[in-house]
Scaffold this active site. Structure first.
Site, mmCIF file in Angstrom:
data_model
loop_
_atom_site.group_PDB
_atom_site.id
_atom_site.type_symbol
_atom_site.label_atom_id
_atom_site.label_comp_id
_atom_site.label_asym_id
_atom_site.label_seq_id
_atom_site.Cartn_x
_atom_site.Cartn_y
_atom_site.Cartn_z
ATOM 1 N N ASP A 19 -3.667 33.196 -40.859
ATOM 2 C CA ASP A 19 -4.488 33.647 -39.603
ATOM 3 C C ASP A 19 -4.901 35.341 -39.917
ATOM 4 O OD1 ASP A 19 -6.432 33.638 -37.831
ATOM 5 O OD2 ASP A 19 -5.266 33.094 -36.283
ATOM 6 N N ASP A 57 -12.620 35.380 -40.804
ATOM 7 C CA ASP A 57 -11.563 34.820 -40.116
ATOM 8 C C ASP A 57 -10.994 33.538 -40.762
ATOM 9 O OD1 ASP A 57 -9.554 34.059 -38.301
ATOM 10 O OD2 ASP A 57 -10.843 33.705 -36.739
#
Length: 636
Positions: free
Chosen positions: A104, A300
């Site tokens: 992430d 992202d």
């Protein structure tokens, strides 16, 4: 004669049954094995503030380093659209405890469930046990952190947009990145979860690997130690290939890589400067700054799809619909969402560029990133040959680019130069090229004990090379592994045939060596057992090939296209080559001799009986005269 022949045939069948039973008994002994369980991998997202002072200090420190710092190369697992994430496997502690962590770029904390967790879900691996690690140390309470109720240990708390949360204490321990990484284990601070809620509680992944900008980010910690360069790269597999590759540290950018400026002071997220989008060579008619909202255009890796400002989404949607007006529109796979889906494009992903238009992202510097259909479409899970738009409207002004946009794209986050680079490439091939480059030698596969069960220790010998690979007398006869598959495709036969080819390619063995041993099903879930056998004419698998296969199974390197649905490697086992004992060898020789003699004897008897029967049978020509003695007078 017929009765004699029947007796001979019955005797032959009885002998064959006895022989078959004896042989099957010997074979059955060689197939009994204890199971070795192998699980697989899961994502989320997290965002925190970037500290300008830390950024400047880090750059000064990096400028003094030599250019020969090592890299940490890690394999990525899972399918982005089926699972919603990619994971990497990290090992924490001494001895190492392994975890599947969601990669992430929007998170700044790496955390795993703690053994003391009062509210944690059932995840892929066991919880971290600090008491079992000889190198674990709690991060003691200090002025720069939040502390627990007893004011003894630092804590962390993260809340996500979907209202899930994670909280716990901070600890420090050795973190290792796998046997194929150049980077040696390093001490790092991570979160030990005590409470998790929402999606974090329900997900299968163990936790989060935070790659964002922040002091607790695993990237920032490694860079601050000076063990890697201030850069990392991600490469996600394509529409039909899951997994991918990740490199922590600097790599030489390929000459064709295109870069966009990334402003670390604008937002805590990794952003790029996207100016406009072209569809089929035509610029979308949008006002200036359509992709320059609150945080700019954000990358992202914890997000699956892409989200545009509403007017930008409408323009993009209309351009795609105009380009494929000849395709039939169908409802999406989930009735709760108003997905834009098409049918009639066929199942072959390589043919999609002939049907769907090419898309170009244009950066402020004039550079362009080409997007193929797999970068803005996803497969319809309930209709064969159908695809849906993977771009959605965003209620905010920020443009958010999730993993779908960068499938089969090498993305380099060059933090030291405030830029992000993109290169269209085959990410599966990229992993094969980088995975063993400069990496330490593989770990031992079998312990020196007499036990024939395969073991793969996770710690290298002090020299960095295996102290014992495979005993010279140990030859692998065959390898089996079980795979759990959940799919909506009803044509199981074609799936298994294609799976055989894919598995042979992933394990780099001949297609004839992969055999389907067993299939059990329950509704749409299948448990499939595969066997890997020696290549003809060999009667065992060489140690080198066996080691390669077992490492790939252990490290979950089998990639399956997303159309196969969810899958998981359940267990694997390697059986040694079974050599016959002296009595078994003599017994088989006697059996072969007896069967051969019996077959020859029966054949000879059969030929003799047929010849005898022909001699006893007299055939008279048609119309021949009949002797008078055979004529009987008619009775009146």
């Amino acid at each position: 004669m017929a009765r004699t022949w029947l007796h001979l045939t019955s005797s032959f069948l009885i002998v064959c049954c006895v022989i078959g039973f004896l042989i099957s008994t010997v074979v059955a002994e060689n197939h009994q094995r204890p199971p070795t369980v192998l699980p697989l991998s899961l994502s989320s997202r997290n965002h925190s503030l970037h500290r300008h002072v830390d950024n400047l200090r880090r750059r000064l420190f990096q400028s003094k380093l030599s250019g020969s710092t090592p890299n940490a190369r890690l394999r990525l697992y899972d399918d982005l659209l089926s699972n919603g994430y990619h994971t990497a496997r990290l090992r924490i502690g001494s001895p190492p405890q392994e975890f599947a962590l969601i990669v992430d770029t929007g998170s700044t904390v790496t955390y795993v469930p703690c053994s003391s967790c009062s509210h944690c879900g059932n995840h892929q691996d066991s919880r971290f046990q600090p008491e079992m690690s000889s190198t674990y140390q709690p991060v003691k309470c200090n002025p720069s952190c939040n502390c627990d109720d007893e004011q003894k240990q630092c804590t962390y708390h993260r809340r996500y947009a979907e209202m899930s949360s994670s909280s716990g204490v901070l600890g420090e321990d050795l973190v290792s990145f796998g046997n194929e990484s150049e980077l040696m284990p390093q001490r790092a601070v991570f979160g030990c979860e005590n409470v998790e809620t929402g999606d974090l509680y329900n997900q299968r992944a163990d936790g989060i690997m935070g790659l964002g900008r922040g002091r607790l980010s695993i990237m920032d910690q490694l860079v601050d130690k000076g063990v890697i360069g201030d850069s990392f790269s991600l490469c996600y597999g394509g529409m039909d290939v899951d997994g991918g590759a990740m490199v922590l540290g600097k790599i030489a950018p390929p000459p064709d890589m295109v870069f966009s400026h990334s402003d670390p002071f604008r937002s805590p997220y990794y952003n790029i400067e996207m100016k406009e989008i072209h569809v089929a060579g035509k610029r979308l008619e949008l006002p200036d700054g359509a992709f320059d909202g609150r945080h700019g255009t954000v990358l992202d890796s914890g997000t699956t799809y892409a989200y545009f400002r509403r007017d930008a989404f409408a323009a993009f949607r209309d351009a795609i619909l105009s380009a494929v007006h000849f395709l039939k529109r169908i409802p999406g796979p989930d009735p709760n969402y108003n997905d834009i889906c098409f049918t009639g494009a066929g199942r072959d992903v390589s043919q999609l560029p002939k049907i769907f238009p090419q898309v170009e992202m244009v950066f402020n510097n004039g550079k362009k990133l080409l997007l193929s259909p797999e970068n803005y479409l996803f497969r319809h899970s309930k209709a064969s040959g159908a695809y849906c738009l993977g771009i959605f409207p965003n209620s905010e002004s920020t443009t958010l680019l999730g993993g779908i946009v960068v499938r089969n794209t090498l993305v380099t986050y060059d933090r030291s130069n405030d830029r992000i680079g993109f290169l269209n490439t085959n990410c599966s091939e990229l992993w094969r090229r980088v995975q063993f480059s400069g990496a330490p030698a593989p770990t031992p596969l079998v312990s020196p004990s007499k036990d024939t069960k395969m073991e793969i220790p996770s710690v290298l010998s002090p020299s960095g090379s295996p102290s014992n690979v495979l005993p010279g007398s140990f030859h692998v006869g065959f390898i089996t592994f079980d795979m759990s598959i959940s799919t909506t495709d009803s044509n199981l036969k074609s799936i298994l045939k294609e799976l055989t080819e894919l598995i042979s390619e992933e394990l780099e063995v001949d297609n004839s060596q992969i055999r389907l041993l067993n299939v059990t099903s329950q509704e749409k879930d299948y448990l499939v057992r595969w066997g890997i056998f020696p290549a003809e004419p060999a009667n065992y698998i060489s140690n080198t090939i066996a080691r390669s296969i077992i490492l790939r199974l252990r490290d979950h390197r089998i990639q399956l296209p997303e159309r196969f649905g969810n899958y998981k490697l359940m267990e694997w086992n390697a059986e040694p080559q079974r050599k016959l004992t002296s009595w078994q060898h003599r017994f088989l020789i006697m059996l072969v001799g007896s069967v051969t003699t019996l077959i020859l004897s029966l054949s000879a008897i059969g030929i003799w009986l047929v010849h005898r029967q022909r001699q006893q049978t007299a055939y008279e020509p048609v119309g021949a005269s009949v002797p008078e003695r055979y004529l009987q007078p008619l009775q009146s």
